[in-house]
Write a protein that holds these residues in place. Structure first.
Motif, PDB file in Angstrom:
ATOM      1  N   ASN A 219     -12.584  17.862 -16.917  1.00  0.00           N
ATOM      2  CA  ASN A 219     -11.366  18.217 -17.654  1.00  0.00           C
ATOM      3  C   ASN A 219     -10.775  19.531 -17.154  1.00  0.00           C
ATOM      4  OD1 ASN A 219     -13.696  19.535 -18.938  1.00  0.00           O
ATOM      5  ND2 ASN A 219     -12.197  20.323 -20.406  1.00  0.00           N
ATOM      6  N   VAL A 220     -11.626  20.441 -16.691  1.00  0.00           N
ATOM      7  CA  VAL A 220     -11.143  21.689 -16.118  1.00  0.00           C
ATOM      8  C   VAL A 220     -10.459  21.410 -14.783  1.00  0.00           C
ATOM      9  CG1 VAL A 220     -11.802  23.940 -15.188  1.00  0.00           C
ATOM     10  CG2 VAL A 220     -12.872  23.098 -17.285  1.00  0.00           C
ATOM     11  N   ALA A 221     -11.062  20.558 -13.969  1.00  0.00           N
ATOM     12  CA  ALA A 221     -10.465  20.220 -12.673  1.00  0.00           C
ATOM     13  C   ALA A 221      -9.113  19.549 -12.849  1.00  0.00           C
ATOM     14  CB  ALA A 221     -11.411  19.303 -11.898  1.00  0.00           C
ATOM     15  N   ALA A 222      -9.001  18.689 -13.858  1.00  0.00           N
ATOM     16  CA  ALA A 222      -7.744  17.976 -14.092  1.00  0.00           C
ATOM     17  C   ALA A 222      -6.649  18.887 -14.608  1.00  0.00           C
ATOM     18  CB  ALA A 222      -7.981  16.836 -15.078  1.00  0.00           C
ATOM     19  N   HIS A 223      -7.008  20.064 -15.071  1.00  0.00           N
ATOM     20  CA  HIS A 223      -6.056  20.992 -15.667  1.00  0.00           C
ATOM     21  C   HIS A 223      -5.144  21.639 -14.624  1.00  0.00           C
ATOM     22  CE1 HIS A 223      -4.601  23.714 -18.794  1.00  0.00           C
ATOM     23  NE2 HIS A 223      -4.830  24.748 -18.005  1.00  0.00           N
ATOM     24  N   PHE A 224      -5.499  21.530 -13.353  1.00  0.00           N
ATOM     25  CA  PHE A 224      -4.791  22.280 -12.318  1.00  0.00           C
ATOM     26  C   PHE A 224      -3.685  21.489 -11.629  1.00  0.00           C
ATOM     27  CE2 PHE A 224      -8.630  24.618 -12.970  1.00  0.00           C
ATOM     28  CZ  PHE A 224      -8.219  25.930 -12.867  1.00  0.00           C
ATOM     29  N   GLY A 225      -3.307  20.354 -12.146  1.00  0.00           N
ATOM     30  CA  GLY A 225      -2.168  19.659 -11.567  1.00  0.00           C
ATOM     31  C   GLY A 225      -2.461  18.201 -11.265  1.00  0.00           C
ATOM     32  N   PRO A 226      -1.456  17.498 -10.752  1.00  0.00           N
ATOM     33  CA  PRO A 226      -1.584  16.056 -10.530  1.00  0.00           C
ATOM     34  C   PRO A 226      -2.438  15.696  -9.321  1.00  0.00           C
ATOM     35  CG  PRO A 226       0.546  16.833  -9.748  1.00  0.00           C
ATOM     36  CD  PRO A 226      -0.114  18.003 -10.429  1.00  0.00           C
ATOM     37  N   ASP A 227      -2.596  16.614  -8.375  1.00  0.00           N
ATOM     38  CA  ASP A 227      -3.387  16.305  -7.191  1.00  0.00           C
ATOM     39  C   ASP A 227      -4.847  16.090  -7.567  1.00  0.00           C
ATOM     40  OD1 ASP A 227      -1.126  16.570  -5.663  1.00  0.00           O
ATOM     41  OD2 ASP A 227      -1.507  18.683  -5.192  1.00  0.00           O
ATOM     42  N   ALA A 228      -5.450  15.065  -6.961  1.00  0.00           N
ATOM     43  CA  ALA A 228      -6.849  14.757  -7.257  1.00  0.00           C
ATOM     44  C   ALA A 228      -7.748  15.875  -6.727  1.00  0.00           C
ATOM     45  CB  ALA A 228      -7.235  13.425  -6.613  1.00  0.00           C
ATOM     46  N   PRO A 229      -8.677  16.354  -7.529  1.00  0.00           N
ATOM     47  CA  PRO A 229      -9.589  17.404  -7.060  1.00  0.00           C
ATOM     48  C   PRO A 229     -10.562  16.865  -6.017  1.00  0.00           C
ATOM     49  CG  PRO A 229     -10.280  16.612  -9.209  1.00  0.00           C
ATOM     50  CD  PRO A 229      -8.958  15.960  -8.919  1.00  0.00           C
ATOM     51  N   HIS A 230     -11.063  17.742  -5.214  1.00  0.00           N
ATOM     52  CA  HIS A 230     -12.072  17.344  -4.230  1.00  0.00           C
ATOM     53  C   HIS A 230     -13.418  17.259  -4.933  1.00  0.00           C
ATOM     54  CE1 HIS A 230     -14.206  16.979  -0.435  1.00  0.00           C
ATOM     55  NE2 HIS A 230     -15.008  17.955  -0.821  1.00  0.00           N
ATOM     56  N   GLU A 231     -13.972  16.078  -5.027  1.00  0.00           N
ATOM     57  CA  GLU A 231     -15.228  15.872  -5.737  1.00  0.00           C
ATOM     58  C   GLU A 231     -16.393  15.831  -4.755  1.00  0.00           C
ATOM     59  OE1 GLU A 231     -15.168  12.555  -8.347  1.00  0.00           O
ATOM     60  OE2 GLU A 231     -13.306  13.127  -9.332  1.00  0.00           O
ATOM     61  N   MET A 232     -17.444  16.569  -5.106  1.00  0.00           N
ATOM     62  CA  MET A 232     -18.658  16.565  -4.302  1.00  0.00           C
ATOM     63  C   MET A 232     -19.519  15.374  -4.706  1.00  0.00           C
ATOM     64  SD  MET A 232     -18.315  19.191  -2.351  1.00  0.00           S
ATOM     65  CE  MET A 232     -19.975  19.360  -1.706  1.00  0.00           C
ATOM     66  N   ASN A 233     -19.930  14.580  -3.729  1.00  0.00           N
ATOM     67  CA  ASN A 233     -20.751  13.407  -4.009  1.00  0.00           C
ATOM     68  C   ASN A 233     -22.215  13.811  -4.187  1.00  0.00           C
ATOM     69  OD1 ASN A 233     -18.552  11.615  -3.703  1.00  0.00           O
ATOM     70  ND2 ASN A 233     -18.788  11.661  -1.483  1.00  0.00           N
ATOM     71  N   PHE A 234     -22.969  12.935  -4.857  1.00  0.00           N
ATOM     72  CA  PHE A 234     -24.405  13.156  -4.959  1.00  0.00           C
ATOM     73  C   PHE A 234     -25.030  13.026  -3.571  1.00  0.00           C
ATOM     74  CE2 PHE A 234     -23.391  11.591  -9.267  1.00  0.00           C
ATOM     75  CZ  PHE A 234     -23.909  12.635 -10.003  1.00  0.00           C
ATOM     76  N   LEU A 235     -26.090  13.763  -3.345  1.00  0.00           N
ATOM     77  CA  LEU A 235     -26.790  13.697  -2.066  1.00  0.00           C
ATOM     78  C   LEU A 235     -27.716  12.483  -2.041  1.00  0.00           C
ATOM     79  CD1 LEU A 235     -27.810  17.454  -1.587  1.00  0.00           C
ATOM     80  CD2 LEU A 235     -25.757  16.285  -0.776  1.00  0.00           C
ATOM     81  N   ASP A 236     -27.816  11.848  -0.887  1.00  0.00           N
ATOM     82  CA  ASP A 236     -28.786  10.752  -0.762  1.00  0.00           C
ATOM     83  C   ASP A 236     -30.180  11.352  -0.601  1.00  0.00           C
ATOM     84  OD1 ASP A 236     -29.080  11.569   1.912  1.00  0.00           O
ATOM     85  OD2 ASP A 236     -27.601  10.120   2.629  1.00  0.00           O
ATOM     86  N   GLU A 237     -31.179  10.495  -0.502  1.00  0.00           N
ATOM     87  CA  GLU A 237     -32.567  10.984  -0.473  1.00  0.00           C
ATOM     88  C   GLU A 237     -32.843  11.846   0.753  1.00  0.00           C
ATOM     89  OE1 GLU A 237     -35.606   8.128  -1.187  1.00  0.00           O
ATOM     90  OE2 GLU A 237     -34.562   7.178  -2.869  1.00  0.00           O
ATOM     91  N   ASP A 238     -32.289  11.464   1.906  1.00  0.00           N
ATOM     92  CA  ASP A 238     -32.531  12.242   3.123  1.00  0.00           C
ATOM     93  C   ASP A 238     -31.913  13.635   3.013  1.00  0.00           C
ATOM     94  OD1 ASP A 238     -33.948  10.201   4.304  1.00  0.00           O
ATOM     95  OD2 ASP A 238     -32.214   9.362   5.359  1.00  0.00           O
TER      96      ASP A 238
END
Length: 311
Positions: A219-238
């Protein structure tokens, strides 16, 4: 200045977290922690209020900042080690031994902190009059570019609203940034209120100045405008395992006998980089034996307590 301030603020956050009502399971003398917190808070205010004078007259502090940083890091290391040892202690007898060791080490840190506090008071008495006669302006721009790295949460909002010689620091910030190209980094923001309170102090200079915000809340990320925020993905096992090893062993390789159980611990962090860093930091301070790591892996409650303390 930055190193001392970062060390002091980091320790203050740890102490405030320990004193939180939900941290009653941490078996530390809360009066001692409260006393240390008061001194550390005094250090933080001193560094904020006297920054300009210390920068212009290095002889005034005579190594005081490095002493603050050293004492703060030492205190944080002792406290974090105690919390880890308490979590990993297999019996009450072991907990009592840990408390005994802590009671021997902690007074040494407090002695150093008290000594620094006396020097702070002496400096305040010596230069207090000079400080009252000089405006504080701690922001020094580079040629053509002004860079300020600011913490998130409420820290920037609090410092922005601090009064300095009757002038609003936020107004000083705006005037200082006006016309310059700047980069502002607000890390780990937890509330949109912070941004709403400080955004007016960042001028739009039409020169590609940038403000970057990191947060764990959508909700904080969405507060900064219409552009989609850069989301960090979960790390795989390696990648999780590689990050875990990097934090535990630095540049050394993981011993073969610890690899299987180590991967189990890393996998238990669910691919969360911050969780991996926290758990790896705890594991790095423990004995690097199969028995100890198996104990860590088997105690999910231990991992939960550790994450609640640090995250």
């Amino acid at each position: 200045m930055a190193g001392a301030y970062a060390a002091v603020v980091s320790l203050r956050h740890v102490l405030e977290d320990i004193l939180h009502p939900t941290r009653q399971w941490i078996l530390l003398d809360r009066r001692q922690i409260q006393s240390l917190l008061e001194n550390i808070t005094s250090f933080q205010h001193f560094l904020e209020d006297y920054q300009a004078l210390l920068t212009s007259k290095p002889e005034a502090e005579d190594g005081l900042e490095s002493q603050m940083a050293k004492a703060s890091y030492a205190a944080e290391d002792i406290i974090e080690s105690f919390v880890l040892d308490q979590i990993l202690a297999p019996s009450q007898v072991q907990v009592e031994r840990i408390l005994t060791c802590f009671s021997q080490d902690f007074p040494k840190v407090m002695q150093d902190v008290d000594s620094i506090e006396k020097k702070v008071m002496e400096i305040k008495e010596k230069i207090g009059v000079v400080k009252d006669q000089q405006p504080v302006n701690s922001l020094q721009p580079a040629a053509g570019f002004s860079r300020i790295v600011a913490p998130g949460r409420y820290c920037l909002a609090k410092s922005t609203y601090r009064m300095s010689k009757g002038e609003h620091l936020g107004e000083q910030l705006y005037k200082h940034l006006f016309g310059w190209r700047y980069l502002i980094v607000m890390d780990d923001m937890w509330s949109t209120d912070v941004w709403d309170e400080v955004k007016l102090f960042f001028p739009n200079n039409s020169n590609k100045s940038q403000i970057m915000v990191t947060t764990r809340l959508s909700n904080v990320a969405a507060h900064f405008g219409p552009d989609a925020p850069h989301e960090m993905n979960f790390l795989d096992e390696d990648k999780s395992w590689n990050l875990f090893c990097e934090k535990v062993f630095l540049e050394a390789a993981c011993p073969p006998e610890l690899e299987e159980i180590g991967k189990k611990i890393a996998k238990g962090c669910g691919g969360l980089p911050l969780a991996l860093v926290v758990i790896a930091g705890l594991v790095a301070k423990s004995e690097k034996t199969t028995e100890k790591w198996e104990y860590i892996a088997e105690n999910q409650e231990m991992m939960s307590n550790a994450l609640k303390y640090y995250l």
